[in-house]
Design an enzyme around this catalytic site. Structure first.
Site, PDB file in Angstrom:
ATOM      1  N   ARG A 127       0.809  -1.181   0.068  1.00  0.00           N
ATOM      2  CA  ARG A 127       0.065  -0.066   0.002  1.00  0.00           C
ATOM      3  C   ARG A 127       0.846   1.270   0.122  1.00  0.00           C
ATOM      4  NH1 ARG A 127      -3.719  -3.233   3.011  1.00  0.00           N
ATOM      5  NH2 ARG A 127      -2.468  -2.953   5.003  1.00  0.00           N
TER       6      ARG A 127
ATOM      7  N   SER B 124     -17.196  -7.040  -5.103  1.00  0.00           N
ATOM      8  CA  SER B 124     -18.658  -7.874  -5.014  1.00  0.00           C
ATOM      9  C   SER B 124     -19.372  -7.662  -3.905  1.00  0.00           C
ATOM     10  CB  SER B 124     -18.482  -9.207  -5.261  1.00  0.00           C
ATOM     11  OG  SER B 124     -17.782 -10.053  -4.284  1.00  0.00           O
TER      12      SER B 124
ATOM     13  N   ASN C 110     -19.204  -8.256 -10.158  1.00  0.00           N
ATOM     14  CA  ASN C 110     -18.163  -9.084 -10.379  1.00  0.00           C
ATOM     15  C   ASN C 110     -16.931  -8.483 -11.254  1.00  0.00           C
ATOM     16  OD1 ASN C 110     -16.998 -11.087 -12.348  1.00  0.00           O
ATOM     17  ND2 ASN C 110     -18.189 -12.244 -11.141  1.00  0.00           N
TER      18      ASN C 110
ATOM     19  N   ASP D  12      -5.949  -7.618  -6.586  1.00  0.00           N
ATOM     20  CA  ASP D  12      -5.517  -8.238  -5.541  1.00  0.00           C
ATOM     21  C   ASP D  12      -6.788  -9.252  -5.084  1.00  0.00           C
ATOM     22  OD1 ASP D  12      -4.408  -8.939  -3.092  1.00  0.00           O
ATOM     23  OD2 ASP D  12      -5.199  -7.267  -1.864  1.00  0.00           O
TER      24      ASP D  12
ATOM     25  N   CYS E 294      -2.621 -14.482  -3.515  1.00  0.00           N
ATOM     26  CA  CYS E 294      -2.306 -14.995  -2.124  1.00  0.00           C
ATOM     27  C   CYS E 294      -2.789 -16.393  -1.987  1.00  0.00           C
ATOM     28  CB  CYS E 294      -3.573 -14.350  -1.248  1.00  0.00           C
ATOM     29  SG  CYS E 294      -5.221 -14.501  -1.392  1.00  0.00           S
TER      30      CYS E 294
END
Length: 395
Positions: free
Chosen positions: A213, A252, A278, A299, A339
């Site tokens: 960030r 979403s 979406n 991300d 991730c």
């Protein structure tokens, strides 16, 4: 203890990983278990010829049948050992207090505390017991944490899929102190964020993206940003504070976007464009509209929870990166992440390279990205490096 401990004996040749101090013993490596043992019990791990290898936590229903606590035969698992490792883990994070009051205090195997996660948000602690070993020491850990961390309030979020793979039922709720408020305000690099530790993703916030960030904020001045899978707006708020000209953020979850708007207001920023939808469909629509950006963040959630999902996950990662690259103006920056612990750094880079080729653009890899210092990777346990990212520039 060594005289009465149950023994987990390995098949011939299966001791090599433990000799290299890799902390996991897979079920396929186990020859037999001798003695009375239950989930979370400490077992003495021995090679096929009876040599001591490790003291480990036993998990009868997991593919990871045991997780090593210590490789020192003279140091079995005791309350003193667990307390010592908690104290050491917390002390290692102390320098981060200069930047933030949201820190991962304990990160499982990397801190010698298998399956245990402890996050701090201001004066609130959130714990996850994701494996049987840490869970066996639950009462002791919960008793020690307030003393060692200086926080009285402890909330449990042992609701991740990893716990189910251990054959453990989900557990949530207050285990010490007062119930957490609906919004806990934290500060990271002078930016304010609200955290919902009860209903939020993971333990409420993506602490692991702290350094990324800050990097995005430093690159944001004057740029038009697109933030996909934005959750509560961490990257967006950082970028706007860094001088981004505009931001479109997509997720979403309407509740997450509501928190994102609250974070924006808490930082004195004018309203930006938060869109529920979406991401795959929104990216397609943005291309059809002819939109362009010069800073894009991808991300997404974990597309590959296990190796069995890798092929499908690779397609999904390629699709979003392909579309993002087409939306990116020359000179624009793409910050793209995975991730998924099952996806290696090399495979992720290959997937993104495939997206670059199919997008028919030129892009340079400027920097490889990872989780912050409070999510260290044990050098003998590369599986701990779940978060990986790439910073690309379109040329």
């Amino acid at each position: 203890m060594s005289e009465t401990a149950s023994i987990l004996q390995l098949k011939p040749g299966k001791e090599k990983s433990l000799l290299r101090r890799h902390p996991w013993v897979y079920a396929t490596a186990v020859a037999r278990v001798r003695g009375r043992v239950q989930s979370g019990s400490t077992v003495r791990v021995e090679s096929a010829d009876g040599r001591f290898l490790a003291w480990a936590a036993f998990s009868p229903e997991s593919a990871i049948r045991a997780r090593a606590w210590t490789y020192d035969e003279a140091r079995p698992v005791t309350p003193a050992l667990v307390s010592e490792r908690l104290a050491q883990a917390i002390a290692r994070r102390a320098p981060l207090a200069a930047r933030t009051d949201a820190v991962r205090l304990v990160f499982g195997e990397a801190d010698g505390l298998p399956g245990l996660v402890v996050d701090r948000y201001g004066r609130q602690l959130v714990v996850q017991f994701l494996a049987a070993g840490g869970g066996a020491w639950r009462e002791h850990i919960v008793r020690e944490l307030p003393r060692l961390a200086g926080c009285d309030d402890v909330y449990e979020r042992s609701d991740a899929q990893a716990r189910e793979r251990e054959g453990l039922v989900p557990r949530e709720g207050v285990i010490a102190g007062a119930p957490p408020p609906g919004r806990i305000e934290i500060v990271e690099d002078e930016v304010r964020y609200g955290v919902d530790v009860v209903g939020g993703h993971k333990t409420g916030f993506y602490i692991d993206q702290r350094d990324n960030r800050r990097l995005v904020a430093r690159q944001a001045a004057g740029r038009r940003m697109l933030n996909c899978f934005c959750y509560t707006g961490g990257f967006t708020i950082a970028a706007l504070r860094g001088g981004a000209a505009a931001a479109l953020s997509v997720d979403s979850s309407e509740p997450a976007l509501g928190q994102a708007r609250a974070n924006e207001a808490a930082n004195g920023l004018p309203p930006s464009d938060w869109r529920a939808g979406n991401v795959f469909e929104v990216l397609k629509a943005l291309l059809e509209e002819g939109r362009r950006f010069d800073l894009i963040v991808l991300d997404p959630p974990k597309f590959a929870p296990s190796a069995q999902h890798l092929e499908r996950a690779a397609r999904a990662y390629k699709e979003i990166n392909l579309k993002a690259l087409k939306l990116l103006d020359p000179g624009g920056l793409l910050f793209t992440f995975s991730c998924s612990g099952a996806m290696s750094v090399d495979l992720f880079q290959k997937v993104v390279a495939g997206a670059v080729i199919d997008a028919r653009v030129d892009a340079q890899l400027v920097r490889r990205l990872a989780a912050g210092a409070d999510h260290p990777m044990l050098m003998t346990h590369p599986e701990g490096e779940y978060l990986k990212g790439l910073m690309l520039v379109r040329v």
